[in-house]
Motif scaffolding. Structure first.
Motif, PDB file in Angstrom:
ATOM      1  N   PRO A 280      26.816   1.647  40.649  1.00 47.22           N
ATOM      2  CA  PRO A 280      25.442   1.339  41.069  1.00 47.22           C
ATOM      3  C   PRO A 280      24.481   2.528  41.005  1.00 47.22           C
ATOM      4  O   PRO A 280      23.269   2.330  40.958  1.00 47.22           O
ATOM      5  CB  PRO A 280      25.587   0.863  42.506  1.00 47.22           C
ATOM      6  CG  PRO A 280      27.018   0.740  42.791  1.00 47.22           C
ATOM      7  CD  PRO A 280      27.793   1.329  41.674  1.00 47.22           C
ATOM      8  N   LEU A 281      24.986   3.758  40.998  1.00 46.08           N
ATOM      9  CA  LEU A 281      24.105   4.925  40.921  1.00 46.08           C
ATOM     10  C   LEU A 281      23.725   5.297  39.485  1.00 46.08           C
ATOM     11  O   LEU A 281      23.006   6.261  39.267  1.00 46.08           O
ATOM     12  CB  LEU A 281      24.755   6.126  41.623  1.00 46.08           C
ATOM     13  CG  LEU A 281      24.889   6.002  43.144  1.00 46.08           C
ATOM     14  CD1 LEU A 281      25.618   7.199  43.709  1.00 46.08           C
ATOM     15  CD2 LEU A 281      23.525   5.849  43.790  1.00 46.08           C
ATOM     16  N   ILE A 282      24.216   4.530  38.505  1.00 47.47           N
ATOM     17  CA  ILE A 282      23.884   4.750  37.102  1.00 47.47           C
ATOM     18  C   ILE A 282      22.858   3.697  36.690  1.00 47.47           C
ATOM     19  O   ILE A 282      23.003   2.525  37.016  1.00 47.47           O
ATOM     20  CB  ILE A 282      25.132   4.644  36.200  1.00 47.47           C
ATOM     21  CG1 ILE A 282      26.236   5.603  36.658  1.00 47.47           C
ATOM     22  CG2 ILE A 282      24.784   4.885  34.744  1.00 47.47           C
ATOM     23  CD1 ILE A 282      25.878   7.043  36.594  1.00 47.47           C
ATOM     24  N   GLN A 283      21.851   4.129  35.965  1.00 50.83           N
ATOM     25  CA  GLN A 283      20.831   3.207  35.482  1.00 50.83           C
ATOM     26  C   GLN A 283      20.876   3.182  33.955  1.00 50.83           C
ATOM     27  O   GLN A 283      20.860   4.239  33.312  1.00 50.83           O
ATOM     28  CB  GLN A 283      19.449   3.654  35.957  1.00 50.83           C
ATOM     29  CG  GLN A 283      18.345   2.709  35.582  1.00 50.83           C
ATOM     30  CD  GLN A 283      17.023   3.133  36.196  1.00 50.83           C
ATOM     31  OE1 GLN A 283      16.962   4.076  36.973  1.00 50.83           O
ATOM     32  NE2 GLN A 283      15.975   2.427  35.832  1.00 50.83           N
ATOM     33  N   VAL A 284      20.933   1.971  33.383  1.00 55.64           N
ATOM     34  CA  VAL A 284      20.969   1.796  31.935  1.00 55.64           C
ATOM     35  C   VAL A 284      19.662   1.142  31.512  1.00 55.64           C
ATOM     36  O   VAL A 284      19.281   0.098  32.044  1.00 55.64           O
ATOM     37  CB  VAL A 284      22.170   0.918  31.505  1.00 55.64           C
ATOM     38  CG1 VAL A 284      22.199   0.757  29.999  1.00 55.64           C
ATOM     39  CG2 VAL A 284      23.474   1.517  31.998  1.00 55.64           C
ATOM     40  N   ASN A 285      18.958   1.761  30.566  1.00 58.10           N
ATOM     41  CA  ASN A 285      17.691   1.234  30.060  1.00 58.10           C
ATOM     42  C   ASN A 285      17.834   0.914  28.592  1.00 58.10           C
ATOM     43  O   ASN A 285      18.366   1.729  27.816  1.00 58.10           O
ATOM     44  CB  ASN A 285      16.559   2.257  30.245  1.00 58.10           C
ATOM     45  CG  ASN A 285      16.329   2.583  31.700  1.00 58.10           C
ATOM     46  OD1 ASN A 285      16.415   1.718  32.560  1.00 58.10           O
ATOM     47  ND2 ASN A 285      16.051   3.843  31.987  1.00 58.10           N
ATOM     48  N   GLN A 286      17.361  -0.268  28.204  1.00 60.98           N
ATOM     49  CA  GLN A 286      17.378  -0.663  26.799  1.00 60.98           C
ATOM     50  C   GLN A 286      15.960  -0.537  26.254  1.00 60.98           C
ATOM     51  O   GLN A 286      15.035  -1.181  26.737  1.00 60.98           O
ATOM     52  CB  GLN A 286      17.884  -2.090  26.638  1.00 60.98           C
ATOM     53  CG  GLN A 286      18.047  -2.499  25.202  1.00 60.98           C
ATOM     54  CD  GLN A 286      18.725  -3.845  25.070  1.00 60.98           C
ATOM     55  OE1 GLN A 286      19.107  -4.462  26.058  1.00 60.98           O
ATOM     56  NE2 GLN A 286      18.892  -4.296  23.847  1.00 60.98           N
ATOM     57  N   GLU A 287      15.819   0.331  25.249  1.00 59.27           N
ATOM     58  CA  GLU A 287      14.518   0.562  24.614  1.00 59.27           C
ATOM     59  C   GLU A 287      14.638   0.137  23.156  1.00 59.27           C
ATOM     60  O   GLU A 287      14.984   0.946  22.302  1.00 59.27           O
ATOM     61  CB  GLU A 287      14.125   2.034  24.718  1.00 59.27           C
ATOM     62  CG  GLU A 287      14.081   2.553  26.134  1.00 59.27           C
ATOM     63  CD  GLU A 287      14.001   4.069  26.201  1.00 59.27           C
ATOM     64  OE1 GLU A 287      14.020   4.726  25.145  1.00 59.27           O
ATOM     65  OE2 GLU A 287      13.945   4.585  27.322  1.00 59.27           O
ATOM     66  N   GLY A 288      14.385  -1.131  22.888  1.00 58.46           N
ATOM     67  CA  GLY A 288      14.521  -1.645  21.524  1.00 58.46           C
ATOM     68  C   GLY A 288      15.980  -1.676  21.113  1.00 58.46           C
ATOM     69  O   GLY A 288      16.781  -2.405  21.693  1.00 58.46           O
ATOM     70  N   GLU A 289      16.351  -0.877  20.120  1.00 58.96           N
ATOM     71  CA  GLU A 289      17.721  -0.826  19.610  1.00 58.96           C
ATOM     72  C   GLU A 289      18.467   0.404  20.112  1.00 58.96           C
ATOM     73  O   GLU A 289      19.372   0.893  19.440  1.00 58.96           O
ATOM     74  CB  GLU A 289      17.702  -0.849  18.072  1.00 58.96           C
ATOM     75  CG  GLU A 289      17.105  -2.105  17.495  1.00 58.96           C
ATOM     76  CD  GLU A 289      17.879  -3.361  17.886  1.00 58.96           C
ATOM     77  OE1 GLU A 289      19.125  -3.342  17.782  1.00 58.96           O
ATOM     78  OE2 GLU A 289      17.252  -4.337  18.316  1.00 58.96           O
TER      79      GLU A 289
END
Length: 178
Positions: free
Chosen positions: A40-49
């Motif tokens: 839960p302390l990790i954040q994953v962001n998707q920016e296009g590809e």
């Protein structure tokens, strides 16, 4: 400080990545589908590809988890798009392997043949009696199956007989002198 986690993970064509709010990531591709629940302390962001990984605080252990998460997700994406394989060699007189349906039957110098049933998602090929190829889309599952097969008769240091990885170097010992 993890520098691996600073590298973004590219998403190739034909791979679909789905992020859900409860810290789950699902990766679908031509070879199969994998899911992973990250910390839960990790954040994953998707920016296009591209996928980027960041930590929610500056703790040293959270930064290490960020690098681990990035590596695991990268392996998932590579697995569903290209797949993984491990090659094993049988070294020894009379050491043989053959496939019977989904079972790998090994003659490894014991008084009985050793059988290994391939788990779902893995394919095992035997191109020659002394060579085994394990293929699959889950890197952990491929490696564990290879380790289990190798564990039936690990290579011994005096003659080098046993089941070994194709790229493994067995350090030989000198025999006892009289």
């Amino acid at each position: 400080m993890s520098r691996i986690a600073d590298n973004p993970v590219p998403i190739p064509k034909g791979v679909e990545v789905t992020l859900s709010g409860d810290n789950n990531i699902e990766v679908k591709g031509a070879k199969g589908s994998l899911t992973f629940a990250f910390h839960p302390l990790i954040q994953v962001n998707q920016e296009g590809e591209i996928l980027r990984f960041s930590a929610k605080n500056a703790d040293k252990r959270v930064n290490a988890l960020r690098g681990t998460t990035r590596a695991l997700v990268n392996n998932m994406i590579q697995g569903v798009s290209q797949g993984f394989e491990r090659r094993l060699q049988l070294v020894g007189v009379g050491y043989r392997a053959q496939m019977q349906e989904r079972r790998l039957v090994l003659n490894l110098g014991y008084s009985h043949p050793v059988e290994f049933t391939a788990p779902e998602g893995l394919t095992i090929e035997v191109p020659s009696p002394t060579e085994i190829i394990i293929k699959g889309y889950d890197k952990q599952q491929v490696g564990q199956a290879a380790a289990n097969i190798r564990g039936f008769r690990p290579p011994e240091p005096y003659k080098g007989k046993g089941v070994r990885y194709a790229d493994e170097i067995v350090v030989r010992k000198e025999a006892k002198k009289k």
